[in-house]
Design a protein around this motif. Structure first.
Motif, PDB file in Angstrom:
ATOM      1  N   ALA A   1      -5.310   1.235   2.499  1.00 26.89           N
ATOM      2  CA  ALA A   1      -4.637   0.376   3.475  1.00 26.89           C
ATOM      3  C   ALA A   1      -3.165   0.761   3.543  1.00 26.89           C
ATOM      4  O   ALA A   1      -2.510   0.912   2.516  1.00 26.89           O
ATOM      5  CB  ALA A   1      -4.774  -1.094   3.080  1.00 26.89           C
TER       6      ALA A   1
ATOM      7  N   GLN B   1      -4.688  -7.675   5.890  1.00 26.90           N
ATOM      8  CA  GLN B   1      -3.880  -6.584   5.337  1.00 26.90           C
ATOM      9  C   GLN B   1      -2.404  -6.927   5.194  1.00 26.90           C
ATOM     10  O   GLN B   1      -1.803  -6.726   4.125  1.00 26.90           O
ATOM     11  CB  GLN B   1      -4.036  -5.334   6.200  1.00 26.90           C
ATOM     12  CG  GLN B   1      -3.228  -4.132   5.697  1.00 26.90           C
ATOM     13  CD  GLN B   1      -3.548  -2.864   6.457  1.00 26.90           C
ATOM     14  OE1 GLN B   1      -4.701  -2.606   6.779  1.00 26.90           O
ATOM     15  NE2 GLN B   1      -2.528  -2.067   6.752  1.00 26.90           N
TER      16      GLN B   1
ATOM     17  N   ARG C   1      -7.511  -3.422   7.558  1.00 26.88           N
ATOM     18  CA  ARG C   1      -8.234  -4.175   6.529  1.00 26.88           C
ATOM     19  C   ARG C   1      -8.048  -5.679   6.730  1.00 26.88           C
ATOM     20  O   ARG C   1      -7.006  -6.131   7.229  1.00 26.88           O
ATOM     21  CB  ARG C   1      -7.759  -3.784   5.130  1.00 26.88           C
ATOM     22  CG  ARG C   1      -7.754  -2.297   4.866  1.00 26.88           C
ATOM     23  CD  ARG C   1      -9.085  -1.639   5.133  1.00 26.88           C
ATOM     24  NE  ARG C   1      -9.026  -0.201   4.953  1.00 26.88           N
ATOM     25  CZ  ARG C   1      -9.815   0.668   5.569  1.00 26.88           C
ATOM     26  NH1 ARG C   1     -10.737   0.228   6.423  1.00 26.88           N
ATOM     27  NH2 ARG C   1      -9.694   1.957   5.357  1.00 26.88           N
TER      28      ARG C   1
ATOM     29  N   LYS D   1     -10.607  -0.415  -0.241  1.00 28.37           N
ATOM     30  CA  LYS D   1     -10.408   0.643   0.752  1.00 28.37           C
ATOM     31  C   LYS D   1      -8.915   0.896   0.938  1.00 28.37           C
ATOM     32  O   LYS D   1      -8.091  -0.016   0.760  1.00 28.37           O
ATOM     33  CB  LYS D   1     -11.031   0.252   2.089  1.00 28.37           C
ATOM     34  CG  LYS D   1     -12.541   0.108   2.043  1.00 28.37           C
ATOM     35  CD  LYS D   1     -13.088  -0.287   3.406  1.00 28.37           C
ATOM     36  CE  LYS D   1     -14.609  -0.442   3.348  1.00 28.37           C
ATOM     37  NZ  LYS D   1     -15.158  -0.864   4.666  1.00 28.37           N
TER      38      LYS D   1
END
Length: 302
Positions: free
Chosen positions: A208, A235, A232, A206
């Motif tokens: 980020a 992250q 996330r 996804k």
């Protein structure tokens, strides 16, 4: 609790009107079946009642019961902010955010459960808005009832939420004073815990985005002020490890524990628009002693 609104459009159906104010179908079901009320100009009505312009619509939500599966913690809670709807606390390093198999009684969810039980609040359910990794310290955000939680996940209020962290990495003299990292993150192969930057789009990758500035530096370390633009898992840890700057103490992502025993990460800033007042709440939490002790002998302001 009771919340009231003024209808502005003739013919609006109560349930559609309330949905526009963040009242979910699930919450309406709780109101219907667990002792709440919908009132129009003080008179009880059902969810399909048609409104007139100027009608006052009130929703009385039932008290939220104790969850018997969540053990109340006995450790004190360091409250940074509290009103009728939200609670922000300081999470120590080493304490997980949520109860699990290995931490059944002393996660932050347990501690907050113990706090609200001792305060004897009408709503006894714990609603977590933001989490932190177990070894990350800092500000953690809770809602005190289900409607407050539902409002904070609506796009307007969710987008107002800003979190900033202090992170410590090795100083190699090469890191730019400020920058932005915009790289997708997904699971690492063979692990249910570890993540990595994934440019292949695989493993639930996804988007980020992380921005940072160097707040202070010493001969050995950079102190980074990091802002998350997305949320996330891991992250900050993943992004800086990918750049070649793993966080001090973060051995999962290549950091050394020689100088520091945990990941050097602390959520020091939290701000959000309060849905009930439309005012901006800005909170700061000083750096914990272990991170400050690491730096203060040789640090110089940037």
């Amino acid at each position: 609790m009771e919340f009231s609104f003024i209808n502005e459009v003739d013919g609006s159906m109560v349930k559609k009107f309330l949905q526009r104010h963040g009242v979910s179908k699930r919450l309406l079901a709780k109101v219907k079946y667990e002792g709440g009320q919908i009132l129009v100009n003080g008179v009880e009505q059902n969810a399909i009642y048609r409104l007139k312009a100027g009608d006052q619509v009130s929703i009385v939500t039932p008290d939220e019961p104790d969850n018997p599966d969540l053990t109340p913690g006995t450790a004190p809670v360091d409250v940074v902010f509290e009103d009728d709807h939200y609670l922000v606390v300081a999470k120590p390093a080493g304490v997980p955010s949520i109860t699990g198999v290995y931490h059944p009684t002393d996660a932050m969810s347990n501690r907050v459960k113990g706090y609200i039980k001792r305060q004897n609040y009408a709503n006894q359910t714990v609603h977590i808005i933001t989490r932190l990794d177990r070894d990350t310290s800092g500000l953690m955000f809770f809602a005190k009832h289900r409607y407050a939680h539902a409002l904070m996940v609506q796009s307007h209020y969710r987008d107002s939420l800003e979190k900033r962290y202090y992170a410590v990495v090795k100083n190699d003299g090469q890191l730019a004073d400020h920058g932005e990292i915009d790289l997708p993150i997904g699971r690492a192969e063979g692990s249910i815990v570890q993540r990595r930057v994934r440019l292949d789009g695989l493993m639930e990758a996804k988007s980020a985005r992380t921005s940072y500035r160097i707040a202070e530096e010493s001969e050995d370390f950079y102190l980074l002020d990091v802002r998350l633009h997305t949320g996330r898992t891991h992250q900050i840890r993943v992004h800086f490890s990918h750049l070649g700057y793993p966080l001090l103490g973060d051995d999962l992502y290549g950091g050394s524990k020689e100088e520091f025993s945990r990941q050097a990460l602390h959520c020091h800033h939290l701000s959000f628009i309060n849905p009930f007042t439309e005012e901006k709440v800005e909170l700061e939490l000083g750096m914990p002693e272990d991170m400050r002790g690491l730096l203060e002998a040789k640090i110089q302001p940037k």
